[in-house]
Design a protein around this motif. Sequence first.
Motif, PDB file in Angstrom:
ATOM      1  N   VAL A   1       0.854  -1.194   0.000  1.00 24.91           N
ATOM      2  CA  VAL A   1       0.000   0.000   0.000  1.00 24.91           C
ATOM      3  C   VAL A   1       0.888   1.241   0.000  1.00 24.91           C
ATOM      4  CG1 VAL A   1      -1.772   1.297   1.245  1.00 24.91           C
ATOM      5  CG2 VAL A   1      -1.826  -1.202   1.246  1.00 24.91           C
ATOM      6  N   THR A   2       0.614   2.169  -0.899  1.00 26.13           N
ATOM      7  CA  THR A   2       1.334   3.435  -0.923  1.00 26.13           C
ATOM      8  C   THR A   2       0.673   4.386   0.059  1.00 26.13           C
ATOM      9  OG1 THR A   2       1.915   3.135  -3.258  1.00 26.13           O
ATOM     10  CG2 THR A   2       2.096   5.357  -2.364  1.00 26.13           C
ATOM     11  N   VAL A   3       1.294   4.548   1.223  1.00 26.75           N
ATOM     12  CA  VAL A   3       0.760   5.445   2.250  1.00 26.75           C
ATOM     13  C   VAL A   3       1.349   6.833   2.017  1.00 26.75           C
ATOM     14  CG1 VAL A   3       0.491   5.876   4.711  1.00 26.75           C
ATOM     15  CG2 VAL A   3       0.601   3.521   3.864  1.00 26.75           C
ATOM     16  N   LEU A   4       0.479   7.804   1.809  1.00 27.45           N
ATOM     17  CA  LEU A   4       0.903   9.161   1.496  1.00 27.45           C
ATOM     18  C   LEU A   4       0.774  10.019   2.749  1.00 27.45           C
ATOM     19  CD1 LEU A   4      -0.877   9.426  -1.975  1.00 27.45           C
ATOM     20  CD2 LEU A   4       1.577   9.093  -1.553  1.00 27.45           C
ATOM     21  N   ARG A   5       1.928  10.421   3.302  1.00 26.90           N
ATOM     22  CA  ARG A   5       1.990  11.201   4.536  1.00 26.90           C
ATOM     23  C   ARG A   5       2.331  12.642   4.187  1.00 26.90           C
ATOM     24  NH1 ARG A   5       3.508   8.512   9.123  1.00 26.90           N
ATOM     25  NH2 ARG A   5       2.959  10.525  10.053  1.00 26.90           N
ATOM     26  N   ASP A   6       1.305  13.445   3.911  1.00 29.47           N
ATOM     27  CA  ASP A   6       1.503  14.825   3.468  1.00 29.47           C
ATOM     28  C   ASP A   6       2.420  14.869   2.252  1.00 29.47           C
ATOM     29  OD1 ASP A   6      -0.196  16.043   5.213  1.00 29.47           O
ATOM     30  OD2 ASP A   6       1.330  16.679   6.626  1.00 29.47           O
ATOM     31  N   GLU A   7       2.085  14.029   1.293  1.00 27.95           N
ATOM     32  CA  GLU A   7       2.867  13.945   0.062  1.00 27.95           C
ATOM     33  C   GLU A   7       1.951  13.547  -1.090  1.00 27.95           C
ATOM     34  OE1 GLU A   7       5.828  10.872   0.542  1.00 27.95           O
ATOM     35  OE2 GLU A   7       4.543   9.782   1.927  1.00 27.95           O
ATOM     36  N   ALA A   8       2.492  13.691  -2.291  1.00 22.14           N
ATOM     37  CA  ALA A   8       1.706  13.391  -3.489  1.00 22.14           C
ATOM     38  C   ALA A   8       2.520  12.517  -4.423  1.00 22.14           C
ATOM     39  CB  ALA A   8       1.285  14.679  -4.188  1.00 22.14           C
ATOM     40  N   ILE A   9       1.815  11.905  -5.375  1.00 21.10           N
ATOM     41  CA  ILE A   9       2.465  11.019  -6.334  1.00 21.10           C
ATOM     42  C   ILE A   9       1.721  11.085  -7.656  1.00 21.10           C
ATOM     43  CG2 ILE A   9       1.087   9.009  -5.640  1.00 21.10           C
ATOM     44  CD1 ILE A   9       3.570   7.283  -6.104  1.00 21.10           C
ATOM     45  N   VAL A  10       2.482  11.028  -8.752  1.00 25.00           N
ATOM     46  CA  VAL A  10       1.878  10.951 -10.086  1.00 25.00           C
ATOM     47  C   VAL A  10       1.696   9.481 -10.425  1.00 25.00           C
ATOM     48  CG1 VAL A  10       2.136  11.511 -12.536  1.00 25.00           C
ATOM     49  CG2 VAL A  10       2.977  13.109 -10.796  1.00 25.00           C
ATOM     50  N   VAL A  11       0.483   9.112 -10.797  1.00 30.55           N
ATOM     51  CA  VAL A  11       0.162   7.720 -11.091  1.00 30.55           C
ATOM     52  C   VAL A  11       0.084   7.524 -12.599  1.00 30.55           C
ATOM     53  CG1 VAL A  11      -1.483   5.845 -10.744  1.00 30.55           C
ATOM     54  CG2 VAL A  11      -1.103   7.517  -8.922  1.00 30.55           C
ATOM     55  N   ASP A  12       1.051   6.784 -13.151  1.00 29.62           N
ATOM     56  CA  ASP A  12       1.069   6.402 -14.558  1.00 29.62           C
ATOM     57  C   ASP A  12       0.857   7.586 -15.499  1.00 29.62           C
ATOM     58  OD1 ASP A  12       1.405   4.239 -16.391  1.00 29.62           O
ATOM     59  OD2 ASP A  12      -0.721   4.375 -16.873  1.00 29.62           O
ATOM     60  N   SER A  13       1.421   8.727 -15.150  1.00 26.95           N
ATOM     61  CA  SER A  13       1.316   9.945 -15.963  1.00 26.95           C
ATOM     62  C   SER A  13      -0.127  10.335 -16.261  1.00 26.95           C
ATOM     63  CB  SER A  13       2.077   9.774 -17.297  1.00 26.95           C
ATOM     64  OG  SER A  13       3.431   9.472 -17.077  1.00 26.95           O
ATOM     65  N   GLY A  14      -1.060   9.800 -15.454  1.00 27.34           N
ATOM     66  CA  GLY A  14      -2.468  10.055 -15.753  1.00 27.34           C
ATOM     67  C   GLY A  14      -3.164  10.959 -14.765  1.00 27.34           C
ATOM     68  N   PHE A  15      -2.796  10.863 -13.486  1.00 27.64           N
ATOM     69  CA  PHE A  15      -3.443  11.694 -12.471  1.00 27.64           C
ATOM     70  C   PHE A  15      -2.531  11.772 -11.253  1.00 27.64           C
ATOM     71  CE2 PHE A  15      -4.922   7.336 -12.120  1.00 27.64           C
ATOM     72  CZ  PHE A  15      -4.793   7.037 -10.773  1.00 27.64           C
ATOM     73  N   ILE A  16      -2.826  12.725 -10.385  1.00 26.47           N
ATOM     74  CA  ILE A  16      -2.034  12.950  -9.178  1.00 26.47           C
ATOM     75  C   ILE A  16      -2.887  12.607  -7.960  1.00 26.47           C
ATOM     76  CG2 ILE A  16      -0.834  14.675  -7.768  1.00 26.47           C
ATOM     77  CD1 ILE A  16      -0.359  16.252 -10.396  1.00 26.47           C
ATOM     78  N   VAL A  17      -2.286  11.879  -7.021  1.00 26.21           N
ATOM     79  CA  VAL A  17      -2.951  11.564  -5.763  1.00 26.21           C
ATOM     80  C   VAL A  17      -2.132  12.171  -4.629  1.00 26.21           C
ATOM     81  CG1 VAL A  17      -3.803   9.776  -4.216  1.00 26.21           C
ATOM     82  CG2 VAL A  17      -3.816   9.390  -6.680  1.00 26.21           C
ATOM     83  N   ALA A  18      -2.794  12.994  -3.806  1.00 25.15           N
ATOM     84  CA  ALA A  18      -2.165  13.548  -2.612  1.00 25.15           C
ATOM     85  C   ALA A  18      -2.832  12.928  -1.389  1.00 25.15           C
ATOM     86  CB  ALA A  18      -2.311  15.065  -2.578  1.00 25.15           C
ATOM     87  N   GLY A  19      -2.034  12.584  -0.409  1.00 29.64           N
ATOM     88  CA  GLY A  19      -2.561  12.058   0.847  1.00 29.64           C
ATOM     89  C   GLY A  19      -2.151  12.947   1.994  1.00 29.64           C
ATOM     90  N   ARG A  20      -3.108  13.318   2.823  1.00 33.21           N
ATOM     91  CA  ARG A  20      -2.830  14.223   3.932  1.00 33.21           C
ATOM     92  C   ARG A  20      -2.913  13.486   5.267  1.00 33.21           C
ATOM     93  NH1 ARG A  20      -5.362  20.043   3.673  1.00 33.21           N
ATOM     94  NH2 ARG A  20      -3.321  20.406   4.630  1.00 33.21           N
ATOM     95  N   ASP A  21      -1.969  13.767   6.145  1.00 36.01           N
ATOM     96  CA  ASP A  21      -2.104  13.310   7.521  1.00 36.01           C
ATOM     97  C   ASP A  21      -3.346  13.963   8.120  1.00 36.01           C
ATOM     98  OD1 ASP A  21       0.054  11.645   7.555  1.00 36.01           O
ATOM     99  OD2 ASP A  21       1.405  13.046   8.562  1.00 36.01           O
ATOM    100  N   ASP A  22      -4.053  13.210   8.947  1.00 35.27           N
ATOM    101  CA  ASP A  22      -5.274  13.749   9.536  1.00 35.27           C
ATOM    102  C   ASP A  22      -4.978  15.009  10.334  1.00 35.27           C
ATOM    103  OD1 ASP A  22      -8.224  13.279  10.234  1.00 35.27           O
ATOM    104  OD2 ASP A  22      -7.295  13.509  12.202  1.00 35.27           O
TER     105      ASP A  22
END
Length: 393
Positions: A252-273
């Motif tokens: 599982v890609t856990v995003l801790r106040d960070e973002a990632i580009v997924v397959d050059s198609g979209f960006i997912v950002a995950g925020r710490d609560d």
Amino acid sequence: MKLKVIIFISIFFIFYLLINYYIGFKVFTGISLKYTLNSKVFWIFFWFISLAYIMSRLLISYLPGAILSVFTLIGVYWLAILFYLLLIFPFIDLVRAINKKLNFIPSKYLIPNNLSVALVFIISLMIFFIIIYGTWNGRNAYVKNYEITINKDSLKIKDLNVIMVSDIHLGDLIENNRLNKMVEQINSLKPDVVFIAGDVVDNELQPFIEGKMAQQFSNIKSNYGVYASLGNHDFMGENQDRITEELRNAGVTVLRDEAIVVDSGFIVAGRDDISINRIGIGRKDLDEILRNYNKSMPLFVLDHNPSSIKESEEAGIDLQFSGHTHKGQFFPNNLITKGIFEVDYGYLKKGDFNVIVSSGYGTWGPPIRIGSRSEIVNLKIKFQNNNQLTEHN
């Protein structure tokens, strides 16, 4: 332990004892009008039930797992029963007080024994319904379907089948059987990508680790992977780093106040609560997280608590996934969450900004739901220049 914490816990415990005594007194008095009760036996039994959850937390390191589970189960179900009795008994007292002034209830219905028997029957029936139906409703998740069109082009992807879950609350009550069932349900929907919007773990880390629950997430099958953010329960006991490690080891890609580009198609950002601010760490602003990313791409954010949707809107986010509210979990708590949050459940659209808030897969405290449902969100996204959403019940 800080003095303020000790004072708070002491006040809370005294308050809890008082409201339980009030409920116990009402139950004992009502039953005694018709039947003879041994007061000592009643109160020993009553206090065992009402304090079972607190004992399970205090003795978690000393009791065998099976006994601990029994204490926990008794305790959390009592919390649900207590909640509704605290709505019923004061209401009955209020009606009686008003009736003394207005005499609107016919005297034949006020014969103590008859009234007591009727009330005991009605209340017992209601409690039975809450336990049976609420447990079934809390354990059987359904799929909540949405369709949305985002007003952006994705270079490689024309449409996306998204599965989102939140508030799994893995622990003593929600164990591997429920988790396996969730994974099977997710896989049956053939997701392109899976998002987990916080509260993977409940209050205690021990059952999560000993049950090797994180490994089950490696069985999720999706084209673009599984991405998660952390919720307020994941930060309890400052276990967030261990939870992050366990999930990452399971793929599982856990995003801790960070973002990632997924397959050059979209960006997912995950925020710490947002609760991380209480432990003196503080979370990054969304603009800071996305500073080096191309905002012309579709932007998704996983933010457990839906209280910061204005910040997401201002940051140019296309779609936010949240949970946390459980839609109140017990009626009428949904009226409270609806008043607190701009959107406490379902879908909200503000211009090109979209929010989906899930009621969650699991439960917190009593494993029951009244007025809400456990769910898995299935969102079908199209990328083009026409932003519309269709909701299917």
